[in-house]
Design a protein around this motif. Structure first.
Motif, PDB file in Angstrom:
ATOM      1  N   CYS A   1       0.828  -1.212   0.000  1.00 22.77           N
ATOM      2  CA  CYS A   1       0.000   0.000   0.000  1.00 22.77           C
ATOM      3  C   CYS A   1       0.862   1.262   0.000  1.00 22.77           C
ATOM      4  O   CYS A   1       0.549   2.253  -0.677  1.00 22.77           O
ATOM      5  CB  CYS A   1      -0.906   0.028   1.225  1.00 22.77           C
ATOM      6  SG  CYS A   1      -2.282  -1.146   1.188  1.00 22.77           S
ATOM      7  N   ALA A   2       1.945   1.244   0.766  1.00 21.72           N
ATOM      8  CA  ALA A   2       2.775   2.442   0.916  1.00 21.72           C
ATOM      9  C   ALA A   2       3.538   2.790  -0.354  1.00 21.72           C
ATOM     10  O   ALA A   2       4.123   3.879  -0.433  1.00 21.72           O
ATOM     11  CB  ALA A   2       3.752   2.253   2.075  1.00 21.72           C
ATOM     12  N   ASN A   3       3.537   1.920  -1.332  1.00 21.47           N
ATOM     13  CA  ASN A   3       4.242   2.206  -2.585  1.00 21.47           C
ATOM     14  C   ASN A   3       3.565   3.323  -3.379  1.00 21.47           C
ATOM     15  O   ASN A   3       4.206   3.972  -4.214  1.00 21.47           O
ATOM     16  CB  ASN A   3       4.322   0.946  -3.457  1.00 21.47           C
ATOM     17  CG  ASN A   3       5.247  -0.098  -2.856  1.00 21.47           C
ATOM     18  OD1 ASN A   3       6.027   0.201  -1.960  1.00 21.47           O
ATOM     19  ND2 ASN A   3       5.143  -1.328  -3.346  1.00 21.47           N
ATOM     20  N   ASP A   4       2.282   3.546  -3.114  1.00 25.91           N
ATOM     21  CA  ASP A   4       1.559   4.603  -3.819  1.00 25.91           C
ATOM     22  C   ASP A   4       0.487   5.163  -2.892  1.00 25.91           C
ATOM     23  O   ASP A   4      -0.650   4.702  -2.883  1.00 25.91           O
ATOM     24  CB  ASP A   4       0.927   4.054  -5.105  1.00 25.91           C
ATOM     25  CG  ASP A   4       0.196   5.134  -5.906  1.00 25.91           C
ATOM     26  OD1 ASP A   4       0.350   6.325  -5.564  1.00 25.91           O
ATOM     27  OD2 ASP A   4      -0.528   4.787  -6.861  1.00 25.91           O
ATOM     28  N   VAL A   5       0.879   6.161  -2.097  1.00 24.54           N
ATOM     29  CA  VAL A   5      -0.045   6.700  -1.094  1.00 24.54           C
ATOM     30  C   VAL A   5      -1.188   7.488  -1.727  1.00 24.54           C
ATOM     31  O   VAL A   5      -2.158   7.823  -1.045  1.00 24.54           O
ATOM     32  CB  VAL A   5       0.711   7.602  -0.087  1.00 24.54           C
ATOM     33  CG1 VAL A   5       1.712   6.791   0.694  1.00 24.54           C
ATOM     34  CG2 VAL A   5       1.399   8.759  -0.808  1.00 24.54           C
ATOM     35  N   SER A   6      -1.105   7.780  -3.017  1.00 25.82           N
ATOM     36  CA  SER A   6      -2.181   8.536  -3.671  1.00 25.82           C
ATOM     37  C   SER A   6      -3.493   7.761  -3.670  1.00 25.82           C
ATOM     38  O   SER A   6      -4.570   8.356  -3.783  1.00 25.82           O
ATOM     39  CB  SER A   6      -1.792   8.896  -5.106  1.00 25.82           C
ATOM     40  OG  SER A   6      -1.701   7.729  -5.923  1.00 25.82           O
ATOM     41  N   ILE A   7      -3.412   6.434  -3.532  1.00 21.71           N
ATOM     42  CA  ILE A   7      -4.645   5.645  -3.536  1.00 21.71           C
ATOM     43  C   ILE A   7      -5.536   5.983  -2.341  1.00 21.71           C
ATOM     44  O   ILE A   7      -6.738   5.732  -2.371  1.00 21.71           O
ATOM     45  CB  ILE A   7      -4.349   4.130  -3.537  1.00 21.71           C
ATOM     46  CG1 ILE A   7      -3.620   3.705  -2.252  1.00 21.71           C
ATOM     47  CG2 ILE A   7      -3.555   3.728  -4.764  1.00 21.71           C
ATOM     48  CD1 ILE A   7      -3.447   2.219  -2.122  1.00 21.71           C
ATOM     49  N   CYS A   8      -4.959   6.572  -1.311  1.00 19.98           N
ATOM     50  CA  CYS A   8      -5.743   6.914  -0.115  1.00 19.98           C
ATOM     51  C   CYS A   8      -6.836   7.935  -0.428  1.00 19.98           C
ATOM     52  O   CYS A   8      -7.839   8.013   0.288  1.00 19.98           O
ATOM     53  CB  CYS A   8      -4.838   7.473   0.974  1.00 19.98           C
ATOM     54  SG  CYS A   8      -3.574   6.314   1.561  1.00 19.98           S
ATOM     55  N   ASN A   9      -6.641   8.720  -1.499  1.00 17.42           N
ATOM     56  CA  ASN A   9      -7.592   9.779  -1.829  1.00 17.42           C
ATOM     57  C   ASN A   9      -8.400   9.508  -3.093  1.00 17.42           C
ATOM     58  O   ASN A   9      -9.144  10.381  -3.540  1.00 17.42           O
ATOM     59  CB  ASN A   9      -6.841  11.109  -1.982  1.00 17.42           C
ATOM     60  CG  ASN A   9      -6.144  11.514  -0.702  1.00 17.42           C
ATOM     61  OD1 ASN A   9      -6.712  11.422   0.391  1.00 17.42           O
ATOM     62  ND2 ASN A   9      -4.901  11.967  -0.816  1.00 17.42           N
ATOM     63  N   VAL A  10      -8.226   8.332  -3.657  1.00 23.00           N
ATOM     64  CA  VAL A  10      -8.994   7.989  -4.853  1.00 23.00           C
ATOM     65  C   VAL A  10     -10.421   7.615  -4.446  1.00 23.00           C
ATOM     66  O   VAL A  10     -10.625   6.683  -3.650  1.00 23.00           O
ATOM     67  CB  VAL A  10      -8.336   6.821  -5.619  1.00 23.00           C
ATOM     68  CG1 VAL A  10      -9.200   6.416  -6.814  1.00 23.00           C
ATOM     69  CG2 VAL A  10      -6.947   7.230  -6.093  1.00 23.00           C
ATOM     70  N   VAL A  11     -11.389   8.338  -4.985  1.00 24.29           N
ATOM     71  CA  VAL A  11     -12.783   8.151  -4.563  1.00 24.29           C
ATOM     72  C   VAL A  11     -13.243   6.709  -4.728  1.00 24.29           C
ATOM     73  O   VAL A  11     -13.857   6.122  -3.831  1.00 24.29           O
ATOM     74  CB  VAL A  11     -13.706   9.100  -5.362  1.00 24.29           C
ATOM     75  CG1 VAL A  11     -15.181   8.819  -5.033  1.00 24.29           C
ATOM     76  CG2 VAL A  11     -13.368  10.551  -5.065  1.00 24.29           C
ATOM     77  N   GLY A  12     -12.938   6.108  -5.858  1.00 25.74           N
ATOM     78  CA  GLY A  12     -13.426   4.759  -6.122  1.00 25.74           C
ATOM     79  C   GLY A  12     -12.725   3.666  -5.338  1.00 25.74           C
ATOM     80  O   GLY A  12     -13.126   2.498  -5.426  1.00 25.74           O
ATOM     81  N   LEU A  13     -11.681   4.006  -4.570  1.00 26.26           N
ATOM     82  CA  LEU A  13     -10.919   2.996  -3.830  1.00 26.26           C
ATOM     83  C   LEU A  13     -11.094   3.098  -2.314  1.00 26.26           C
ATOM     84  O   LEU A  13     -10.363   2.453  -1.570  1.00 26.26           O
ATOM     85  CB  LEU A  13      -9.425   3.116  -4.175  1.00 26.26           C
ATOM     86  CG  LEU A  13      -9.014   2.756  -5.597  1.00 26.26           C
ATOM     87  CD1 LEU A  13      -7.522   2.981  -5.799  1.00 26.26           C
ATOM     88  CD2 LEU A  13      -9.362   1.289  -5.895  1.00 26.26           C
ATOM     89  N   GLN A  14     -12.038   3.895  -1.867  1.00 23.15           N
ATOM     90  CA  GLN A  14     -12.166   4.108  -0.429  1.00 23.15           C
ATOM     91  C   GLN A  14     -12.520   2.834   0.344  1.00 23.15           C
ATOM     92  O   GLN A  14     -12.004   2.597   1.435  1.00 23.15           O
ATOM     93  CB  GLN A  14     -13.189   5.211  -0.145  1.00 23.15           C
ATOM     94  CG  GLN A  14     -12.726   6.592  -0.585  1.00 23.15           C
ATOM     95  CD  GLN A  14     -11.338   6.926  -0.057  1.00 23.15           C
ATOM     96  OE1 GLN A  14     -11.142   7.068   1.143  1.00 23.15           O
ATOM     97  NE2 GLN A  14     -10.358   7.004  -0.951  1.00 23.15           N
ATOM     98  N   ASP A  15     -13.384   2.019  -0.197  1.00 22.31           N
ATOM     99  CA  ASP A  15     -13.717   0.762   0.486  1.00 22.31           C
ATOM    100  C   ASP A  15     -12.477  -0.130   0.587  1.00 22.31           C
ATOM    101  O   ASP A  15     -12.248  -0.779   1.603  1.00 22.31           O
ATOM    102  CB  ASP A  15     -14.832   0.018  -0.267  1.00 22.31           C
ATOM    103  CG  ASP A  15     -16.178   0.693  -0.101  1.00 22.31           C
ATOM    104  OD1 ASP A  15     -16.319   1.515   0.826  1.00 22.31           O
ATOM    105  OD2 ASP A  15     -17.085   0.408  -0.908  1.00 22.31           O
ATOM    106  N   PHE A  16     -11.674  -0.130  -0.487  1.00 22.53           N
ATOM    107  CA  PHE A  16     -10.462  -0.954  -0.502  1.00 22.53           C
ATOM    108  C   PHE A  16      -9.454  -0.471   0.534  1.00 22.53           C
ATOM    109  O   PHE A  16      -8.942  -1.259   1.337  1.00 22.53           O
ATOM    110  CB  PHE A  16      -9.834  -0.922  -1.895  1.00 22.53           C
ATOM    111  CG  PHE A  16      -8.525  -1.655  -1.992  1.00 22.53           C
ATOM    112  CD1 PHE A  16      -8.501  -3.021  -2.230  1.00 22.53           C
ATOM    113  CD2 PHE A  16      -7.312  -0.986  -1.835  1.00 22.53           C
ATOM    114  CE1 PHE A  16      -7.296  -3.709  -2.306  1.00 22.53           C
ATOM    115  CE2 PHE A  16      -6.103  -1.658  -1.912  1.00 22.53           C
ATOM    116  CZ  PHE A  16      -6.097  -3.022  -2.154  1.00 22.53           C
ATOM    117  N   VAL A  17      -9.134   0.825   0.525  1.00 19.76           N
ATOM    118  CA  VAL A  17      -8.103   1.316   1.440  1.00 19.76           C
ATOM    119  C   VAL A  17      -8.571   1.259   2.890  1.00 19.76           C
ATOM    120  O   VAL A  17      -7.765   1.063   3.806  1.00 19.76           O
ATOM    121  CB  VAL A  17      -7.643   2.744   1.066  1.00 19.76           C
ATOM    122  CG1 VAL A  17      -7.046   2.765  -0.323  1.00 19.76           C
ATOM    123  CG2 VAL A  17      -8.780   3.750   1.194  1.00 19.76           C
TER     124      VAL A  17
END
Length: 257
Positions: A169-185
């Motif tokens: 997960c820490a390889n790309d912290v931008s995923i934390c703010n991606v709307v469509g990935l909130q359930d995943f993160v």
């Protein structure tokens, strides 16, 4: 005289075949009670990384054979890891040992003595902490549970009970703010994305306080003689067990109506 000589040769042969963790037996276990000199490294002995480069550690603490010890292997611990002596049996020199733990814990089989591994597992874990493998430590199915119940088994002692279930997960912290990935993160990247539940411990304590302050005049007797010891290790506040289970075993000790 010949018999004594043959005995010494045979003993030396056995040690060369079986090997042993010389001098300092931390992070190891005995293979059999009948031969206490035969030891193996525990999985937690070598499950960390060296602090300095592996190349430097190989020079400072050269292992017996091809490299650092492996989990469940017979291999002598390098003498420079814990002593200034040149032969065994050797006296343990604490300053030498501390330096090895701080720089090359994997080469010396000392991972279990590093801060990440030096803590207590919970008293009533949901799985057997002693049998956890390196694969489970990195498993999406097990990491979260292990961090909460068996942190010392995987080097999660400084994680506060929260880790990423997905290790990259820490390889790309931008995923934390991606709307469509909130359930995943929220489920798999709790550490990286600061989604760790912060109320678990508070809720457990609150539940215990509420139970203790309930207007009971009497409590059911404990069904287990171990309740006092269990309570000291957190049984009364461990939410891995239901209220009904805690009441069934230790109603009086946990003050559950």
């Amino acid at each position: 005289m010949i018999f004594v000589l043959l005995t010494l040769i045979f003993s030396s042969f056995l040690n060369s075949v079986n090997g042993k963790v010389n001098g300092d037996y931390n992070c190891s276990y005995s293979v059999t009670f009948s031969t206490p000199d035969v030891w193996r490294y525990s999985p937690s002995a070598v499950s960390c990384s060296n602090v300095i480069s592996d190349a430097a550690c190989n020079v400072l603490y050269p292992g017996v054979g091809s490299g650092p010890p492996g989990a469940d292997e017979f291999q002598d611990r390098p003498l420079p890891c814990y002593t200034t002596d040149k032969v065994t049996p050797a006296a343990i020199v604490e300053d030498v040992k501390r330096a090895a733990i701080a720089s090359c814990p994997k080469n010396c089989g000392y991972c279990c003595l590093t801060p990440d591994y030096k803590c207590s597992n919970v008293a009533f874990p949901r799985l057997n902490c002693a049998s956890i493998t390196k694969t489970q430590c990195n498993s999406i199915a097990w990491r979260t549970i292990i961090a909460q119940d068996c942190p010392a088994s995987c080097g999660f002692c400084n994680m506060g009970g929260c880790v990423d279930a997905v290790t990259d997960c820490a390889n790309d912290v931008s995923i934390c703010n991606v709307v469509g990935l909130q359930d995943f993160v929220n489920q798999y990247c709790q550490k990286t994305c600061a989604r760790c539940p912060s109320t678990t411990a508070t809720s457990a304590v609150a539940a215990a306080v509420a139970a203790a302050s309930a207007p009971c005049t009497t409590y059911s007797p404990d069904s287990s003689p171990s309740c006092a010891a269990w309570a000291k290790n957190g049984f009364c506040t461990n939410l891995s067990y239901t209220l009904a289970q805690r009441k069934s075993y230790c109603a009086r000790t946990c003050r559950i109506c």
